[in-house]
Design an enzyme around this catalytic site. Structure first.
Site, PDB file in Angstrom:
ATOM      1  N   GLN A   1      17.018 159.408  45.337  1.00 21.11           N
ATOM      2  CA  GLN A   1      16.900 158.075  44.741  1.00 21.11           C
ATOM      3  C   GLN A   1      16.957 156.951  45.782  1.00 21.11           C
ATOM      4  O   GLN A   1      16.973 155.781  45.420  1.00 21.11           O
ATOM      5  CB  GLN A   1      17.936 157.866  43.637  1.00 21.11           C
ATOM      6  CG  GLN A   1      19.376 157.754  44.091  1.00 21.11           C
ATOM      7  CD  GLN A   1      20.350 157.779  42.916  1.00 21.11           C
ATOM      8  OE1 GLN A   1      20.580 158.815  42.306  1.00 21.11           O
ATOM      9  NE2 GLN A   1      20.924 156.636  42.586  1.00 21.11           N
TER      10      GLN A   1
ATOM     11  N   HIS B   1      34.180 152.816  37.783  1.00 24.83           N
ATOM     12  CA  HIS B   1      34.039 154.273  37.556  1.00 24.83           C
ATOM     13  C   HIS B   1      35.235 154.803  36.756  1.00 24.83           C
ATOM     14  O   HIS B   1      35.080 155.604  35.842  1.00 24.83           O
ATOM     15  CB  HIS B   1      34.018 155.030  38.889  1.00 24.83           C
ATOM     16  CG  HIS B   1      32.835 154.759  39.752  1.00 24.83           C
ATOM     17  ND1 HIS B   1      32.952 154.189  40.998  1.00 24.83           N
ATOM     18  CD2 HIS B   1      31.516 155.003  39.571  1.00 24.83           C
ATOM     19  CE1 HIS B   1      31.765 154.094  41.554  1.00 24.83           C
ATOM     20  NE2 HIS B   1      30.872 154.571  40.710  1.00 24.83           N
TER      21      HIS B   1
HETATM   22  O1  PAF Z   1      24.735 155.188  39.086  1.00 25.61           O
HETATM   23  C1  PAF Z   1      24.892 156.070  39.962  1.00 25.61           C
HETATM   24  O2  PAF Z   1      25.910 156.160  40.613  1.00 25.61           O
HETATM   25  C2  PAF Z   1      23.767 157.052  40.225  1.00 25.61           C
HETATM   26  O3  PAF Z   1      22.536 156.447  40.072  1.00 25.61           O
HETATM   27  C3  PAF Z   1      23.854 158.336  39.367  1.00 25.61           C
HETATM   28  C4  PAF Z   1      23.712 158.038  37.887  1.00 25.61           C
HETATM   29  C5  PAF Z   1      25.182 159.037  39.626  1.00 25.61           C
HETATM   30  C6  PAF Z   1      22.735 159.296  39.763  1.00 25.61           C
HETATM   31  O4  PAF Z   1      22.788 159.649  41.090  1.00 25.61           O
END
Ligand code: PAF
Length: 291
Positions: free
Chosen positions: A70, A46
């Site tokens: 999700q 990140h």
């Molecule tokens: O990759 C992630 O951490 C998630 O899928 C995202 C893109 C932040 C969407 O919730």
């Protein structure tokens, strides 16, 4: 990765309207906005995305939002790692400008009804075993883009299929944001960085190394002349199965844009894996360039 200490202070925002006002004001001042959407529990992968944004944009916004839409009902939403305090410290150290961390109620208030679906490239690989994943990702990413209004948004290639879905969303809906792909960041021993790595016991972490190892072996076999996709996936399966506590979700040798399975490795090819190791479902991939 060397972390630069910056003097700018991190501004924390949880309200959508405040975030929108700030973005509007930055745009009025002709300042470029770089955006890194995350679900928190930040690791070097990140921070590498944040660094890329800091290098190119005037202001960098990072979002931390564990997006419930999700996750499937049998998945790890409740246990997904949360560590806001140390995430804030990391963002302050690297010099990010704004942290947007809305609540679930702010993003999905009572009466919320809308979902976005990218078709055709969401049924394979991760979409097959996690049918809610990509509608949830597309919906939340579109919402975040509308709130943050970034010029650039940064995503890691570890989530190769997610990146393809987001690129398609941006193109098909004519969104005014550049999607910047950033290569996978790995631990020194090859394990791809993931927030889910922290669930692994030392023994499971050893087993998890078989993902990157099997991909490396596949690359070597292809370099030595193997062109059969079945031979490659069989050798990956064998390498993964030799490890204790691994459960293969998929091994795919496919086209990197359509995700159609290949019989022969000709042209640019994606080799992608998802494997459950202990409590964590891990993914990894590599690209075989045309040869
Ligand atoms: O990759 C992630 O951490 C998630 O899928 C995202 C893109 C932040 C969407 O919730």
């Amino acid at each position: 990765m060397g972390i630069k200490i910056k003097s700018r202070t991190l501004r924390e925002i949880s309200s959508i309207s405040e975030m929108k006002d700030i973005s509007q004001s930055l745009r009025k001042q002709n300042l470029t906005i770089g955006f890194v959407p995350t679900m928190g529990c930040l690791h070097a992968g990140h921070l590498n995305l944040v660094k890329r944004s800091l290098e190119t944009c005037d202001r960098t916004v990072v979002s931390i939002f564990i997006n419930p839409t999700q996750f499937g009902s049998n998945e790890d939403l409740d246990t997904y790692p949360r560590q806001l305090e140390s995430d804030i410290e990391k963002l302050e150290t690297i010099g990010a400008d704004i942290l947007f961390h809305p609540t679930k109620e702010e993003m999905y208030p009572p009466g919320y009804k809308t979902s976005v679906e990218v078709q055709n490239i969401t049924e394979q690989l991760c979409g097959k075993s996690r049918p809610d994943l990509f509608d949830g990702v597309s919906t939340v990413v579109l919402k975040l883009f509308n709130i943050v209004r970034p010029h650039n948004a940064y995503f890691g290639e570890k989530d190769w299929q997610q990146l393809a879905v987001i690129e398609t969303l941006v193109e098909d809906l004519n969104l005014d944001v550049a999607i910047i792909r950033v290569p996978i960041v790995r631990e020194a021993d090859g394990l791809a960085m993931s927030s889910r790595n922290r669930y692994l016991s030392p023994q499971e972490r050893q087993s998890a190394l078989s993902l990157s190892r099997s991909l490396q072996q596949a690359r070597d076999n292809i370099r030595r002349g193997t062109t059969s996709a079945k031979a490659i996936s069989d050798s990956i399966r064998q390498c993964l199965s030799e490890q204790e506590g691994t459960e293969i979700d998929y091994i795919s040798v496919c086209d990197p844009e359509s995700f159609k399975e290949k019989e022969q490795i000709r042209g640019r090819t994606l080799i992608a894996l998802a494997v459950k190791v202990g409590p964590s479902r891990l993914i990894d991939n590599c690209i075989i360039e045309e040869f």
